[in-house]
Design an enzyme around this catalytic site. Structure first.
Site, short mmCIF file in Angstrom:
data_model
loop_
_atom_site.label_atom_id
_atom_site.label_comp_id
_atom_site.label_asym_id
_atom_site.label_seq_id
_atom_site.Cartn_x
_atom_site.Cartn_y
_atom_site.Cartn_z
NE ARG A 198 38.49 19.96 11.92
CZ ARG A 198 39.52 19.78 11.09
NH1 ARG A 198 40.66 20.38 11.31
NH2 ARG A 198 39.40 18.99 10.05
CG ASN A 244 42.83 22.49 13.26
OD1 ASN A 244 41.76 21.88 13.28
ND2 ASN A 244 43.46 22.78 12.14
NE ARG A 259 32.36 26.33 3.74
CZ ARG A 259 33.12 27.37 3.41
NH1 ARG A 259 34.20 27.20 2.67
NH2 ARG A 259 32.82 28.58 3.83
N GLY A 313 38.41 31.88 2.57
CA GLY A 313 38.81 32.17 3.96
C GLY A 313 37.66 32.22 4.95
CE1 TYR A 336 45.78 12.05 10.40
CE2 TYR A 336 43.93 13.58 10.27
CZ TYR A 336 45.03 13.09 10.96
OH TYR A 336 45.38 13.62 12.18
#
Ligand code: NAD
Ligand code: UDP
Length: 311
Positions: free
Chosen positions: A275, A174, A273, A207, A145
């Site tokens: 963004r 996102n 990690r 997380g 991608y």
């Protein structure tokens, strides 16, 4: 304008089609439905400004009539989708972009590429300005991608420099909203779907990795402004409010009021990690910044999921 919108039956593409039609443009939506859905555009059937053409843009594109703008949004976008379709993803980013640029050249049309924050890979700089060259593992699974989109950016600017095509490059971060498929694998639909079924939320890794989520109406506004601008280089379009995936899971739990717990699963290979977009350029040159806060946007999407994917 008469606009060719590749990937127009997808999540973002369908919202963009709605906005373009509201602005009085005509939209030729071209999509092979690999990750898109007819449901996303069903409400546009019968609209005289809207046409749907089922076609794989990695093959030669023929469009009847004149075209003023090509918006190239076709590409699997969820990591689960592009890892399921690695070769098709590479082809639509390379051959599909080449063919879409060819249409722009033939019609003397402007061209906008939907690029991505993934061109920055697993970034060593946070937030990411457009000047950052990125940290991509070309041979890792996500490379299909990331490298496809990096090639897409390169050929877009080569067409600008060599053929004088008037191009735009949106580096989209996102984005979430109504019409995401509940099983598309991205974190927003996964967590909402799990929460609405009182299933445990699946956090990959511990997380602590971060993301910055932009509501789709803000993204579409940014794209519309970029289309109207004269910026040929890349522009980040995203929401700079950054949070960890764990904090995001807790937001979803609070907003849905679910009884879900949290389970920790393996982190996908090369999962970035951090963004967060540096949107200085979009602010200064487009007068754009996101308006919809995370809780406000998520409440709308949770409501949409309740109505569209009833348990
Ligand atoms: P999506 O999967 O919902 O939409 C992509 C659309 O492209 C689908 O309708 C799919 O069927 C179509 N498509 C794929 N390959 C095709 C081909 N060869 N020929 C014709 N149609 C094809 O994903 P989305 O989230 O709406 O993403 C749209 C675009 O925005 C993509 O280019 C993606 O890379 C980019 N983007 C999205 C995000 C995000 O957070 N949603 C972030 C960065 C970049
Ligand atoms: N993620 C997660 N649980 C899920 C889906 C995703 O913890 O059920 C994580 C994923 O590993 C990544 C982040 O959430 O760190 C965002 O993932 P997404 O697939 O939405 O897109 P990405 O930003 O990685 O392209």
């Amino acid at each position: 304008m008469r606009i060719l919108l590749t990937g127009g039956a997808g999540f973002i593409g369908s919202h963009l089609a709605d906005r373009l039609l509201e602005h009085g443009h005509q939209v030729v939506c071209m999509d092979n439905l690999i990750t898109g859905r007819v449901d996303n555009i069903a409400h546009l059937a019968g609209n005289p400004g809207f046409e749907f053409v089922k076609h794989d843009v990695s093959n030669y594109i023929f469009v009847k009539g004149s075209i003023d703008y090509v918006l190239h949004f076709a590409s699997p976008a969820s990591p689960v989708d592009y890892l399921t379709h690695p070769i098709k993803t590479l082809k639509v980013g390379s051959l599909g972009t080449h063919n879409s640029l060819g249409v722009a050249k033939q019609h003397g049309a402007k061209f906008l590429l939907a690029s991505t924050s993934e061109v920055y890979g697993d970034p060593l700089v946070n937030p990411q300005p457009e000047s950052y060259w990125g940290n991509v593992n070309s041979t890792g699974p996500r490379g299909v991608y990331d490298e496809a989109k990096r090639f897409a950016e390169a050929i877009t600017l080569a067409y600008h420099r060599s053929h004088g095509i008037d191009v735009r490059i949106a580096r989209i971060f996102n984005t979430y909203g109504e019409r995401m498929r509940h099983h598309d694998g991205r974190v927003v639909p996964n967590f909402i779907d799990q929460a609405l079924r009182d299933k445990d939320l699946t956090i990959y890794g511990d997380g602590t990795q971060t993301r910055s989520f932009c509501y789709v109406s803000d993204l579409v506004e940014g794209i519309m402004r970029l289309m109207d601008s004269d910026l040929n280089g890349p522009v980040n379009i995203g929401n700079p409010v950054e949070l960890s995936v764990l904090d995001f899971a807790n937001r979803i739990k609070e907003i849905t009021g679910c009884k879900s717990g949290i389970v920790f699963e393996d982190l996908p290979v090369n999962d970035p990690r951090v963004r967060r977009p540096d949107i200085t350029r979009a602010k200064e040159k487009l007068g754009w910044e996101p308006k919809v806060g995370l809780d406000e946007g998520l409440k709308k999407v949770v409501e949409w999921f309740r109505n569209n994917y009833p348990g």
